[in-house]
Design a protein around this motif. Structure first.
Motif, PDB file in Angstrom:
ATOM      1  N   VAL A 197      -9.389  -5.153   3.292  1.00 31.20           N
ATOM      2  CA  VAL A 197      -9.103  -6.570   3.045  1.00 31.20           C
ATOM      3  C   VAL A 197     -10.437  -7.280   2.808  1.00 31.20           C
ATOM      4  O   VAL A 197     -11.457  -6.886   3.376  1.00 31.20           O
ATOM      5  N   GLY A 213      -4.628  -6.859  -3.289  1.00 29.96           N
ATOM      6  CA  GLY A 213      -5.417  -6.095  -4.265  1.00 29.96           C
ATOM      7  C   GLY A 213      -6.058  -4.862  -3.632  1.00 29.96           C
ATOM      8  O   GLY A 213      -5.893  -3.739  -4.121  1.00 29.96           O
ATOM      9  N   ASP A 230      -3.802  -2.514   4.837  1.00 31.57           N
ATOM     10  CA  ASP A 230      -4.216  -3.157   6.098  1.00 31.57           C
ATOM     11  C   ASP A 230      -4.444  -2.131   7.202  1.00 31.57           C
ATOM     12  O   ASP A 230      -5.280  -2.342   8.085  1.00 31.57           O
ATOM     13  N   VAL A 242      -4.520 -10.605  10.035  1.00 28.74           N
ATOM     14  CA  VAL A 242      -5.247 -10.159   8.848  1.00 28.74           C
ATOM     15  C   VAL A 242      -6.568  -9.505   9.286  1.00 28.74           C
ATOM     16  O   VAL A 242      -7.387 -10.169   9.920  1.00 28.74           O
ATOM     17  N   VAL A 247       8.385   4.491  13.276  1.00 21.27           N
ATOM     18  CA  VAL A 247       7.453   5.563  13.647  1.00 21.27           C
ATOM     19  C   VAL A 247       6.749   5.178  14.955  1.00 21.27           C
ATOM     20  O   VAL A 247       6.326   4.035  15.126  1.00 21.27           O
ATOM     21  N   ALA A 303       0.825  -1.211   0.000  1.00 16.79           N
ATOM     22  CA  ALA A 303       0.000   0.000   0.000  1.00 16.79           C
ATOM     23  C   ALA A 303       0.859   1.262   0.000  1.00 16.79           C
ATOM     24  O   ALA A 303       0.657   2.172  -0.810  1.00 16.79           O
ATOM     25  N   GLY A 332      -9.524 -12.987   3.200  1.00 16.48           N
ATOM     26  CA  GLY A 332      -8.348 -12.308   3.753  1.00 16.48           C
ATOM     27  C   GLY A 332      -7.404 -11.759   2.694  1.00 16.48           C
ATOM     28  O   GLY A 332      -6.298 -11.327   3.019  1.00 16.48           O
ATOM     29  N   TRP A 375      -4.962 -23.262   3.957  1.00 10.38           N
ATOM     30  CA  TRP A 375      -4.743 -23.193   2.512  1.00 10.38           C
ATOM     31  C   TRP A 375      -3.482 -23.937   2.078  1.00 10.38           C
ATOM     32  O   TRP A 375      -2.550 -24.132   2.861  1.00 10.38           O
ATOM     33  N   ALA A 404      -2.855 -15.616  11.598  1.00 10.33           N
ATOM     34  CA  ALA A 404      -2.441 -16.616  10.609  1.00 10.33           C
ATOM     35  C   ALA A 404      -0.979 -17.005  10.762  1.00 10.33           C
ATOM     36  O   ALA A 404      -0.147 -16.234  11.245  1.00 10.33           O
ATOM     37  N   PHE A 447      -1.319 -23.286  -1.327  1.00  9.37           N
ATOM     38  CA  PHE A 447      -1.166 -22.538  -2.579  1.00  9.37           C
ATOM     39  C   PHE A 447       0.162 -22.972  -3.231  1.00  9.37           C
ATOM     40  O   PHE A 447       1.244 -22.578  -2.764  1.00  9.37           O
ATOM     41  N   GLY A 470       0.005 -15.289   1.841  1.00  7.55           N
ATOM     42  CA  GLY A 470      -0.206 -16.496   1.040  1.00  7.55           C
ATOM     43  C   GLY A 470       0.305 -16.279  -0.384  1.00  7.55           C
ATOM     44  O   GLY A 470       0.328 -17.206  -1.191  1.00  7.55           O
ATOM     45  N   ALA A 476       0.265   3.632   6.361  1.00  5.74           N
ATOM     46  CA  ALA A 476       0.304   2.411   5.531  1.00  5.74           C
ATOM     47  C   ALA A 476       1.121   1.367   6.278  1.00  5.74           C
ATOM     48  O   ALA A 476       1.842   0.581   5.678  1.00  5.74           O
TER      49      ALA A 476
HETATM   50  C1  LIG Z   1      -0.359 -15.142   6.703  1.00  6.71           C
HETATM   51  C2  LIG Z   1      -1.016 -14.185   5.740  1.00  6.71           C
HETATM   52  C3  LIG Z   1      -1.428 -14.643   4.514  1.00  6.71           C
HETATM   53  C4  LIG Z   1      -2.007 -13.749   3.590  1.00  6.71           C
HETATM   54  N1  LIG Z   1      -2.300 -14.200   2.329  1.00  6.71           N
HETATM   55  C5  LIG Z   1      -2.717 -13.321   1.393  1.00  6.71           C
HETATM   56  C6  LIG Z   1      -2.857 -13.720   0.036  1.00  6.71           C
HETATM   57  O1  LIG Z   1      -2.565 -14.863  -0.340  1.00  6.71           O
HETATM   58  N2  LIG Z   1      -3.311 -12.795  -0.849  1.00  6.71           N
HETATM   59  C7  LIG Z   1      -3.604 -11.517  -0.490  1.00  6.71           C
HETATM   60  O2  LIG Z   1      -4.028 -10.721  -1.342  1.00  6.71           O
HETATM   61  N3  LIG Z   1      -3.463 -11.118   0.785  1.00  6.71           N
HETATM   62  C8  LIG Z   1      -2.991 -11.962   1.729  1.00  6.71           C
HETATM   63  N4  LIG Z   1      -2.789 -11.536   3.018  1.00  6.71           N
HETATM   64  C9  LIG Z   1      -3.062 -10.124   3.341  1.00  6.71           C
HETATM   65  C10 LIG Z   1      -1.987  -9.232   2.699  1.00  6.71           C
HETATM   66  O3  LIG Z   1      -0.719  -9.740   2.970  1.00  6.71           O
HETATM   67  C11 LIG Z   1      -2.090  -7.803   3.227  1.00  6.71           C
HETATM   68  O4  LIG Z   1      -3.439  -7.387   3.143  1.00  6.71           O
HETATM   69  C12 LIG Z   1      -1.240  -6.829   2.422  1.00  6.71           C
HETATM   70  O5  LIG Z   1       0.067  -7.301   2.297  1.00  6.71           O
HETATM   71  C13 LIG Z   1      -1.284  -5.470   3.104  1.00  6.71           C
HETATM   72  O6  LIG Z   1      -0.303  -4.614   2.591  1.00  6.71           O
HETATM   73  P1  LIG Z   1       0.052  -3.278   3.379  1.00  6.71           P
HETATM   74  O7  LIG Z   1       1.036  -2.559   2.551  1.00  6.71           O
HETATM   75  O8  LIG Z   1      -1.185  -2.592   3.771  1.00  6.71           O
HETATM   76  O9  LIG Z   1       0.713  -3.749   4.753  1.00  6.71           O
HETATM   77  P2  LIG Z   1       2.100  -4.468   5.021  1.00  6.71           P
HETATM   78  O10 LIG Z   1       2.517  -5.311   3.877  1.00  6.71           O
HETATM   79  O11 LIG Z   1       1.966  -5.127   6.352  1.00  6.71           O
HETATM   80  O12 LIG Z   1       3.157  -3.276   5.102  1.00  6.71           O
HETATM   81  C14 LIG Z   1       3.297  -2.458   6.224  1.00  6.71           C
HETATM   82  C15 LIG Z   1       4.718  -1.894   6.240  1.00  6.71           C
HETATM   83  O13 LIG Z   1       4.789  -0.952   7.308  1.00  6.71           O
HETATM   84  C16 LIG Z   1       6.000  -1.138   7.995  1.00  6.71           C
HETATM   85  N5  LIG Z   1       5.815  -0.653   9.372  1.00  6.71           N
HETATM   86  C17 LIG Z   1       5.038  -1.198  10.342  1.00  6.71           C
HETATM   87  N6  LIG Z   1       5.139  -0.496  11.476  1.00  6.71           N
HETATM   88  C18 LIG Z   1       5.986   0.526  11.228  1.00  6.71           C
HETATM   89  C19 LIG Z   1       6.495   1.592  12.031  1.00  6.71           C
HETATM   90  N7  LIG Z   1       6.156   1.716  13.331  1.00  6.71           N
HETATM   91  N8  LIG Z   1       7.340   2.474  11.460  1.00  6.71           N
HETATM   92  C20 LIG Z   1       7.697   2.351  10.152  1.00  6.71           C
HETATM   93  N9  LIG Z   1       7.276   1.355   9.361  1.00  6.71           N
HETATM   94  C21 LIG Z   1       6.422   0.450   9.886  1.00  6.71           C
HETATM   95  C22 LIG Z   1       6.230  -2.639   7.933  1.00  6.71           C
HETATM   96  O14 LIG Z   1       7.583  -2.983   8.166  1.00  6.71           O
HETATM   97  C23 LIG Z   1       5.763  -2.954   6.526  1.00  6.71           C
HETATM   98  O15 LIG Z   1       6.804  -2.879   5.586  1.00  6.71           O
HETATM   99  C24 LIG Z   1      -2.218 -12.396   3.954  1.00  6.71           C
HETATM  100  C25 LIG Z   1      -1.810 -11.946   5.215  1.00  6.71           C
HETATM  101  C26 LIG Z   1      -1.208 -12.821   6.100  1.00  6.71           C
HETATM  102  C27 LIG Z   1      -0.743 -12.306   7.440  1.00  6.71           C
END
Ligand SMILES: Cc1cc2nc3c(=O)[nH]c(=O)nc-3n(C[C@H](O)[C@H](O)[C@H](O)COP(=O)(O)OP(=O)(O)OC[C@H]3O[C@@H](n4cnc5c(N)ncnc54)[C@H](O)[C@@H]3O)c2cc1C
Length: 459
Positions: free
Chosen positions: A294, A303, A289, A270, A122, A15, A299, A216, A184, A218, A46, A155
Motif C-alpha cells: 500500500v 493498484g 494488503d 490500512v 480460513v 489481490a 493509503g 477525504w 479509517a 471523493f 475510498g 490475500a
Molecule cells: C476506509 C478505506 C479507504 C481506502 N481508500 C482507498 C482508495 O481510495 N484507493 C485505494 O487504492 N485504496 C484504498 N484503500 C486501500 C484498499 O482498499 C486496499 O489496499 C485494497 O482493497 C486491498 O485489497 P486486498 O485484496 O489486498 O484486500 P481486501 O480487499 O481486504 O480483500 C481481502 C479478502 O479476504 C477475505 N478474507 C479475510 N479473512 C478471511 C478468512 N479468514 N478466510 C477467508 N477469506 C478471508 C475478505 O472477506 C476479503 O474479501 C482504502 C482502505 C480503507 C480501509
C-alpha cells in the motif's frame, strides 16, 4: 473432499481474485477461498484508483466492464489545516463502484478456470516438513475442513490471517503494528447541493479531525461522495481515538455533507508502512494488503494489490515449473516487487513518519511557504524521490529559510529516504542474507526514528 490444488488463494478481494485470474489463465489449478458469499464480497475503501493502474490491468488481457467506473478524476486538491492553502496535483483516475469491481474480478477468476470456494473462513496454515501445504478452514455450517495446495497465497487483507499465524522464524509472519497502520472510517453520502468540480478528489490535512492521517472527500457524482478519515493507528491504540467518533464530531454536521443521506458506512485498517522484510516463505506468498502493499502516504492499495498479485503470480508459475516452491524458489517475487514499487514504498514510509510528527501550525506554514511545489509533490508521489537540479535546489533553499523548523524535518526525511533506498537496493539476492540485511535496515530506521523522537523498532 477437496482436491489438492497447485495454488490456493485465501481472500477474494482485488489481490486474490486478480492472482486467481492470472494463474488459472496459465493453466494452473487454482482455488479462491473466501469467507463471504462470492456475491457479497465488498471492500470498504475510498474507491479511487489512478488511471495508470487500470492501463496496466488491461495489458493482462482482461477487458474491463465499464460499469465498474462511476466517475473519471482529473486530479487532487490538497488543503492545509486552516484551508488557506490549496494545492492542485494533476493526475487522472477513476472512482470505482467497488461492489461491481469485486464481482467483475471474481467472475474473471472463475471464467479463467479458478474454483471459487466461498463461505469458508480460513483459520490457520497447515505446515508439514517446514512447508505451508494449505489451510484449515470452517464452513458456514461449522464443519472443519482442510484445503491443500503446493503454494498458498495469503490475500486475506490487512489481517494477513495465514502469514501472521506462522512461527516467527518465517520472516513473512511479521505482524502489522498499529503504528504502521491507519484506522479509517468512511461514508458514502448523498448531499443536497451540487458538488463543485466533482472531477477532483479532495484531501484535507488536519490533525484535529484526522491525527496523523487525512480526511477525504471523493465525489462519485455531483450529488454523491465518499467521505472519510484515517487516524494513525498508534494514536488509536495509545490515546483511544476512534475515526468514527471523529467523523461524527467534525464532519457529519459540516457543510461538506449538507443534507447527508447515508448510502453506506464502514471502516477498516490500512497498512501504511515499508514492505514486509519478505513476502514469501516455503510454500507461501502474500499479496495486496496481506503483504502491506500500500502507498504509506495516501493509503492507496488497490493498484499495489494488482501489481503485487501480478508479480507474485509470475514467481509462483516459475517456481512450480521448476518444482521448487521453497523460500528461495519463490524469492524473485521479493526482488521484482521491490524494483517495481517496494523501494519507493519504503521511501514514502520514511516521509510518512516525518509528516506524522508535524503539527497543524507546521503544516500550515510549510504549505504556505510552498516548500514543495505542486510539481514536486507529484514527482515525489510517483518516484518517491526528489532529485532536485542545482537551480531548483537553490529555490527550495530560499523557500526553506521561511520555515526553519519544518525545513529541518523535511531535510532529515529527504536524507533518510536516500539512505533507506541504498539499503533496499542491496536487498539480498537469496534468503540466506536476509537477517543481516534486516538488522542493517532496522538500525538505519532507528537512527531516523531517534531523531524524530519516535519509539524504536525491534527486529
Ligand atoms: C476506509 C478505506 C479507504 C481506502 N481508500 C482507498 C482508495 O481510495 N484507493 C485505494 O487504492 N485504496 C484504498 N484503500 C486501500 C484498499 O482498499 C486496499 O489496499 C485494497 O482493497 C486491498 O485489497 P486486498 O485484496 O489486498 O484486500 P481486501 O480487499 O481486504 O480483500 C481481502 C479478502 O479476504 C477475505 N478474507 C479475510 N479473512 C478471511 C478468512 N479468514 N478466510 C477467508 N477469506 C478471508 C475478505 O472477506 C476479503 O474479501 C482504502 C482502505 C480503507 C480501509
Amino acid at each position: 473432499m477437496y482436491k489438492t490444488y497447485d495454488v490456493l488463494i485465501v481472500g477474494a478481494g482485488t489481490a486474490g481474485s486478480y492472482a486467481a485470474y492470472l494463474m488459472a489463465k496459465q493453466g494452473l489449478s487454482v482455488a479462491l477461498v473466501e469467507r463471504k458469499r462470492a456475491e457479497e464480497v465488498f471492500k470498504v475503501t475510498g474507491d479511487a484508483i489512478g488511471k495508470h493502474h487500470i492501463e496496466e490491468l488491461t495489458k493482462s488481457g482482461l477487458s474491463i466492464s465499464n460499469d465498474v467506473f462511476m466517475i473519471k478524476y482529473e486530479g487532487a486538491e490538497l488543503y492545509s489545516p486552516d484551508l488557506s492553502i490549496k494545492y492542485f496535483v494533476a493526475g487522472e483516475g477513476y472512482g470505482l463502484d467497488i461492489g461491481k469491481w469485486a464481482q467483475w474480478l471474481i467472475n474473471a477468476a472463475n471464467n479463467s478456470g479458478a474454483d471459487i470456494i466461498d463461505n469458508h473462513t480460513v483459520s490457520t496454515p497447515i505446515i508439514e516438513g517446514g512447508f505451508v501445504k494449505g489451510v484449515k478452514a470452517s464452513r458456514r455450517d461449522g464443519t472443519q475442513v482442510e484445503l491443500r495446495a503446493k503454494v498458498t497465497v495469503d490475500a486475506s487483507g490487512a489481517t494477513g490471517v495465514v502469514r501472521t499465524k506462522l512461527p516467527s522464524q518465517y520472516r513473512i509472519s511479521e505482524p502489522l503494528l498499529p503504528e504502521d497502520a491507519s484506522y479509517a472510517y468512511r461514508e458514502i453520502v448523498e448531499v443536497d447541493y451540487s458538488i463543485p468540480n466533482p472531477q477532483n478528489i479532495r484531501i484535507y490535512l488536519d490533525n484535529n479531525i484526522s491525527p496523523g492521517g487525512y480526511w477525504w472527500f471523493f465525489p462519485k457524482s455531483d450529488r454523491v461522495a465518499n467521505v472519510g478519515l484515517g487516524i494513525w493507528g498508534r494514536l488509536v491504540k495509545e490515546n483511544g481515538l476512534n475515526p468514527r467518533i471523529n467523523y461524527e464530531k467534525y464532519l457529519a454536521s459540516s457543510p461538506y455533507v449538507k443534507g447527508r443521506k447515508l448510502l453506506h458506512t464502514g471502516g477498516g485498517i490500512v497498512p501504511t508502512r515499508r514492505p514486509l522484510a519478505s513476502m514469501v516463505g516455503p510454500g507461501i506468498v502474500a499479496v495486496g494488503d496481506a503483504a502491506v502493499a500500500v502507498n504509506p502516504i495516501h493509503g492507496g492499495g488497490i493498484g499495489p494489490a494488482l501489481l503485487s498479485s501480478a508479480l507474485a503470480s509470475k514467481a509462483i508459475i516459475e517456481a512450480l515449473e521448476k518444482g521448487d516452491v521453497s523460500e528461495a524458489g519463490l524469492w524473485r517475487y521479493n526482488l521484482d516487487y521491490l524494483n517495481a514499487y517496494g523501494i519507493k514504498q519504503a521511501q514514502l514510509d520514511v516521509f510518512r513518519l516525518m509528516l506524522q510528527t508535524l503539527t497543524n501550525d507546521q503544516l500550515n506554514r510549510g504549505l504556505r511557504a510552498r516548500i514543495l511545489t505542486e510539481d514536486e509533490v507529484l514527482r515525489m508521489s510517483i518516484s518517491g524521490n526528489l532529485d532536485l537540479s542545482g537551480g531548483k535546489k537553490a529555490l527550495m533553499a530560499l523557500r526553506l529559510l521561511k520555515v526553519p523548523d519544518v525545513a529541518r524535518k523535511l531535510s532529515l526525511a529527504l536524507r533518510y529516504m536516500n539512505e533507506i533506498k541504498k539499503i533496499y537496493i542491496n536487498y539480498p539476492r537469496d534468503p540466506s542474507e536476509l537477517n543481516n540485511w534486516l538488522a542493517a535496515l532496522v538500525a538505519k530506521y532507528n537512527e531516523y526514528r531517534l531523531k524524530l523522537k519516535l519509539p524504536l523498532m525491534t527486529l
